[in-house]
Design a protein around this motif. Structure first.
Motif, PDB file in Angstrom:
ATOM      1  N   ILE A  79       0.864  -1.173   0.000  1.00 36.25           N
ATOM      2  CA  ILE A  79       0.000   0.000   0.000  1.00 36.25           C
ATOM      3  C   ILE A  79       0.903   1.227   0.000  1.00 36.25           C
ATOM      4  O   ILE A  79       1.726   1.404   0.900  1.00 36.25           O
ATOM      5  CB  ILE A  79      -0.961  -0.017   1.204  1.00 36.25           C
ATOM      6  CG1 ILE A  79      -1.800  -1.305   1.157  1.00 36.25           C
ATOM      7  CG2 ILE A  79      -1.838   1.222   1.214  1.00 36.25           C
ATOM      8  CD1 ILE A  79      -2.736  -1.505   2.310  1.00 36.25           C
ATOM      9  N   SER A  80       0.757   2.046  -1.045  1.00 39.95           N
ATOM     10  CA  SER A  80       1.684   3.165  -1.229  1.00 39.95           C
ATOM     11  C   SER A  80       0.998   4.317  -1.948  1.00 39.95           C
ATOM     12  O   SER A  80      -0.154   4.215  -2.356  1.00 39.95           O
ATOM     13  CB  SER A  80       2.894   2.698  -2.040  1.00 39.95           C
ATOM     14  OG  SER A  80       2.504   2.281  -3.339  1.00 39.95           O
ATOM     15  N   SER A  81       1.742   5.398  -2.107  1.00 42.14           N
ATOM     16  CA  SER A  81       1.281   6.510  -2.925  1.00 42.14           C
ATOM     17  C   SER A  81       2.273   6.648  -4.070  1.00 42.14           C
ATOM     18  O   SER A  81       2.991   5.696  -4.386  1.00 42.14           O
ATOM     19  CB  SER A  81       1.192   7.789  -2.095  1.00 42.14           C
ATOM     20  OG  SER A  81       0.546   8.804  -2.843  1.00 42.14           O
ATOM     21  N   SER A  82       2.347   7.806  -4.663  1.00 43.30           N
ATOM     22  CA  SER A  82       3.262   8.004  -5.787  1.00 43.30           C
ATOM     23  C   SER A  82       4.366   8.967  -5.388  1.00 43.30           C
ATOM     24  O   SER A  82       4.348   9.528  -4.290  1.00 43.30           O
ATOM     25  CB  SER A  82       2.491   8.563  -6.984  1.00 43.30           C
ATOM     26  OG  SER A  82       1.977   9.839  -6.658  1.00 43.30           O
ATOM     27  N   LYS A  83       5.299   9.160  -6.267  1.00 41.43           N
ATOM     28  CA  LYS A  83       6.338  10.164  -6.069  1.00 41.43           C
ATOM     29  C   LYS A  83       5.747  11.512  -6.461  1.00 41.43           C
ATOM     30  O   LYS A  83       4.906  11.602  -7.338  1.00 41.43           O
ATOM     31  CB  LYS A  83       7.582   9.853  -6.916  1.00 41.43           C
ATOM     32  CG  LYS A  83       8.174   8.485  -6.608  1.00 41.43           C
ATOM     33  CD  LYS A  83       8.478   8.330  -5.143  1.00 41.43           C
ATOM     34  CE  LYS A  83       8.857   6.905  -4.800  1.00 41.43           C
ATOM     35  NZ  LYS A  83       8.469   6.506  -3.465  1.00 41.43           N
TER      36      LYS A  83
ATOM     37  N   VAL B 183      -4.911  -1.520  -7.629  1.00 38.58           N
ATOM     38  CA  VAL B 183      -6.158  -0.832  -7.297  1.00 38.58           C
ATOM     39  C   VAL B 183      -5.785   0.541  -6.767  1.00 38.58           C
ATOM     40  O   VAL B 183      -4.936   0.666  -5.885  1.00 38.58           O
ATOM     41  CB  VAL B 183      -6.982  -1.605  -6.249  1.00 38.58           C
ATOM     42  CG1 VAL B 183      -8.180  -0.790  -5.782  1.00 38.58           C
ATOM     43  CG2 VAL B 183      -7.450  -2.948  -6.819  1.00 38.58           C
ATOM     44  N   LEU B 184      -6.408   1.576  -7.333  1.00 30.73           N
ATOM     45  CA  LEU B 184      -6.220   2.943  -6.853  1.00 30.73           C
ATOM     46  C   LEU B 184      -7.468   3.348  -6.085  1.00 30.73           C
ATOM     47  O   LEU B 184      -8.595   3.058  -6.513  1.00 30.73           O
ATOM     48  CB  LEU B 184      -5.991   3.897  -8.016  1.00 30.73           C
ATOM     49  CG  LEU B 184      -4.686   3.670  -8.784  1.00 30.73           C
ATOM     50  CD1 LEU B 184      -4.628   4.561 -10.009  1.00 30.73           C
ATOM     51  CD2 LEU B 184      -3.484   3.918  -7.904  1.00 30.73           C
TER      52      LEU B 184
ATOM     53  N   TYR C 103     -10.483   2.076  -8.399  1.00 29.41           N
ATOM     54  CA  TYR C 103     -10.301   1.766  -9.811  1.00 29.41           C
ATOM     55  C   TYR C 103      -9.322   0.609  -9.942  1.00 29.41           C
ATOM     56  O   TYR C 103      -8.222   0.661  -9.399  1.00 29.41           O
ATOM     57  CB  TYR C 103      -9.792   2.980 -10.585  1.00 29.41           C
ATOM     58  CG  TYR C 103      -9.681   2.669 -12.051  1.00 29.41           C
ATOM     59  CD1 TYR C 103     -10.822   2.387 -12.795  1.00 29.41           C
ATOM     60  CD2 TYR C 103      -8.461   2.594 -12.676  1.00 29.41           C
ATOM     61  CE1 TYR C 103     -10.748   2.051 -14.137  1.00 29.41           C
ATOM     62  CE2 TYR C 103      -8.375   2.269 -14.015  1.00 29.41           C
ATOM     63  CZ  TYR C 103      -9.518   2.000 -14.739  1.00 29.41           C
ATOM     64  OH  TYR C 103      -9.433   1.655 -16.054  1.00 29.41           O
ATOM     65  N   LEU C 104      -9.737  -0.437 -10.643  1.00 28.35           N
ATOM     66  CA  LEU C 104      -8.879  -1.582 -10.931  1.00 28.35           C
ATOM     67  C   LEU C 104      -8.164  -1.290 -12.245  1.00 28.35           C
ATOM     68  O   LEU C 104      -8.805  -1.143 -13.290  1.00 28.35           O
ATOM     69  CB  LEU C 104      -9.710  -2.859 -11.046  1.00 28.35           C
ATOM     70  CG  LEU C 104      -8.949  -4.147 -11.356  1.00 28.35           C
ATOM     71  CD1 LEU C 104      -8.007  -4.527 -10.213  1.00 28.35           C
ATOM     72  CD2 LEU C 104      -9.938  -5.280 -11.634  1.00 28.35           C
ATOM     73  N   VAL C 105      -6.840  -1.174 -12.209  1.00 21.59           N
ATOM     74  CA  VAL C 105      -6.061  -0.802 -13.389  1.00 21.59           C
ATOM     75  C   VAL C 105      -6.138  -1.913 -14.433  1.00 21.59           C
ATOM     76  O   VAL C 105      -5.923  -3.088 -14.133  1.00 21.59           O
ATOM     77  CB  VAL C 105      -4.591  -0.515 -13.014  1.00 21.59           C
ATOM     78  CG1 VAL C 105      -3.761  -0.218 -14.255  1.00 21.59           C
ATOM     79  CG2 VAL C 105      -4.508   0.636 -12.016  1.00 21.59           C
ATOM     80  N   LYS C 106      -6.443  -1.492 -15.648  1.00 19.09           N
ATOM     81  CA  LYS C 106      -6.543  -2.407 -16.784  1.00 19.09           C
ATOM     82  C   LYS C 106      -5.389  -2.154 -17.737  1.00 19.09           C
ATOM     83  O   LYS C 106      -4.876  -1.038 -17.817  1.00 19.09           O
ATOM     84  CB  LYS C 106      -7.885  -2.199 -17.490  1.00 19.09           C
ATOM     85  CG  LYS C 106      -9.081  -2.495 -16.593  1.00 19.09           C
ATOM     86  CD  LYS C 106     -10.369  -1.971 -17.219  1.00 19.09           C
ATOM     87  CE  LYS C 106     -11.561  -2.210 -16.337  1.00 19.09           C
ATOM     88  NZ  LYS C 106     -11.572  -1.441 -15.109  1.00 19.09           N
ATOM     89  N   SER C 107      -5.003  -3.163 -18.474  1.00 22.77           N
ATOM     90  CA  SER C 107      -3.890  -3.041 -19.427  1.00 22.77           C
ATOM     91  C   SER C 107      -4.109  -1.901 -20.407  1.00 22.77           C
ATOM     92  O   SER C 107      -3.170  -1.185 -20.749  1.00 22.77           O
ATOM     93  CB  SER C 107      -3.703  -4.340 -20.213  1.00 22.77           C
ATOM     94  OG  SER C 107      -3.327  -5.376 -19.357  1.00 22.77           O
TER      95      SER C 107
ATOM     96  N   LYS D  63      -2.337   3.515  -3.732  1.00 24.78           N
ATOM     97  CA  LYS D  63      -2.232   2.371  -4.640  1.00 24.78           C
ATOM     98  C   LYS D  63      -2.027   1.084  -3.859  1.00 24.78           C
ATOM     99  O   LYS D  63      -1.181   1.009  -2.971  1.00 24.78           O
ATOM    100  CB  LYS D  63      -1.059   2.579  -5.608  1.00 24.78           C
ATOM    101  CG  LYS D  63      -0.880   1.432  -6.589  1.00 24.78           C
ATOM    102  CD  LYS D  63       0.218   1.717  -7.607  1.00 24.78           C
ATOM    103  CE  LYS D  63       1.557   1.611  -6.953  1.00 24.78           C
ATOM    104  NZ  LYS D  63       2.649   1.293  -7.844  1.00 24.78           N
ATOM    105  N   LEU D  64      -2.816   0.062  -4.206  1.00 28.39           N
ATOM    106  CA  LEU D  64      -2.623  -1.293  -3.700  1.00 28.39           C
ATOM    107  C   LEU D  64      -2.017  -2.093  -4.841  1.00 28.39           C
ATOM    108  O   LEU D  64      -2.587  -2.138  -5.939  1.00 28.39           O
ATOM    109  CB  LEU D  64      -3.953  -1.912  -3.272  1.00 28.39           C
ATOM    110  CG  LEU D  64      -4.546  -1.442  -1.939  1.00 28.39           C
ATOM    111  CD1 LEU D  64      -5.001   0.002  -2.004  1.00 28.39           C
ATOM    112  CD2 LEU D  64      -5.687  -2.332  -1.542  1.00 28.39           C
TER     113      LEU D  64
END
Length: 184
Positions: free
Chosen positions: A11-15, A71-72, A83-87, A101-102
């Motif tokens: 479980i994190s965030s972004s830069k 997952v965001l 939101y489940l990230v899709k390709s 972000k998971l």
């Protein structure tokens, strides 16, 4: 069996990306608003970008860019939209602090698709509501999200549940597209 969410995924965030780093083209850059649009099946209405060089710098230095099945979750203001990230959406990057972000799922224990649906369920929404802080500007933190406890069915059962719900999502998505075409 009971698990902590933090034991099931990273479980994190972004830069940090500063407004001065926005560009007119390149890699899409999403804030909470854009993730809410994507999770609702809409196109992104306000396109922001960062340079491919900046994106590649983050990817090579931190190895922490969104990937399929991440997952965001919106973490400030409008809380708990997922939101489940899709390709098809890759590559993109996202705003720190606004989204959590998971990723890097423990796939022996949990299905990312099942967790996406659980987070959108009544139980998931209530678990997120319990950890929400702030009165004027509500937020959730990585630490509190990591500590959410949940019961998980066996991985095979998770797959069946996620598959059934996914079929319904596809039907709903198709109906939205049909309605949009009819309206046009």
């Amino acid at each position: 069996m009971k698990y902590r969410l933090g034991d099931l995924a990273r479980i994190s965030s972004s830069k940090r990306i500063y407004a001065k780093e926005y560009t007119t083209s390149g890699i899409p850059f999403y804030r909470g608003k854009e993730i809410i649009e994507l999770s609702s099946g809409h196109l992104v209405s306000n396109k922001l970008f960062i340079s491919k060089d900046r994106f590649n710098q983050i990817r090579s230095k931190y190895n922490d860019v969104p990937e399929k099945d991440d997952v965001l979750i919106t973490a400030v203001g409008t809380i708990g939209e997922t939101y489940l990230v899709k390709s098809r959406d890759l590559p993109f990057y996202f705003k720190d602090g606004n989204l959590i972000k998971l990723s890097k799922w423990n796939r022996q224990i949990v299905s990312p698709e099942y967790m996406y649906y659980w987070l959108n369920s009544y139980a998931g929404k209530m678990a997120i509501k319990k950890i929400t802080i702030g009165s004027t500007q509500q937020a959730i933190t990585i630490g509190e999200l990591s500590d959410i406890e949940l019961d998980l069915p066996p991985i095979s059962e998770q797959g069946k549940i996620a598959q059934r719900l996914s079929i319904l999502d596809v039907k709903i998505d198709n109906n939205k597209h049909i309605n949009a075409n009819l309206a046009a």
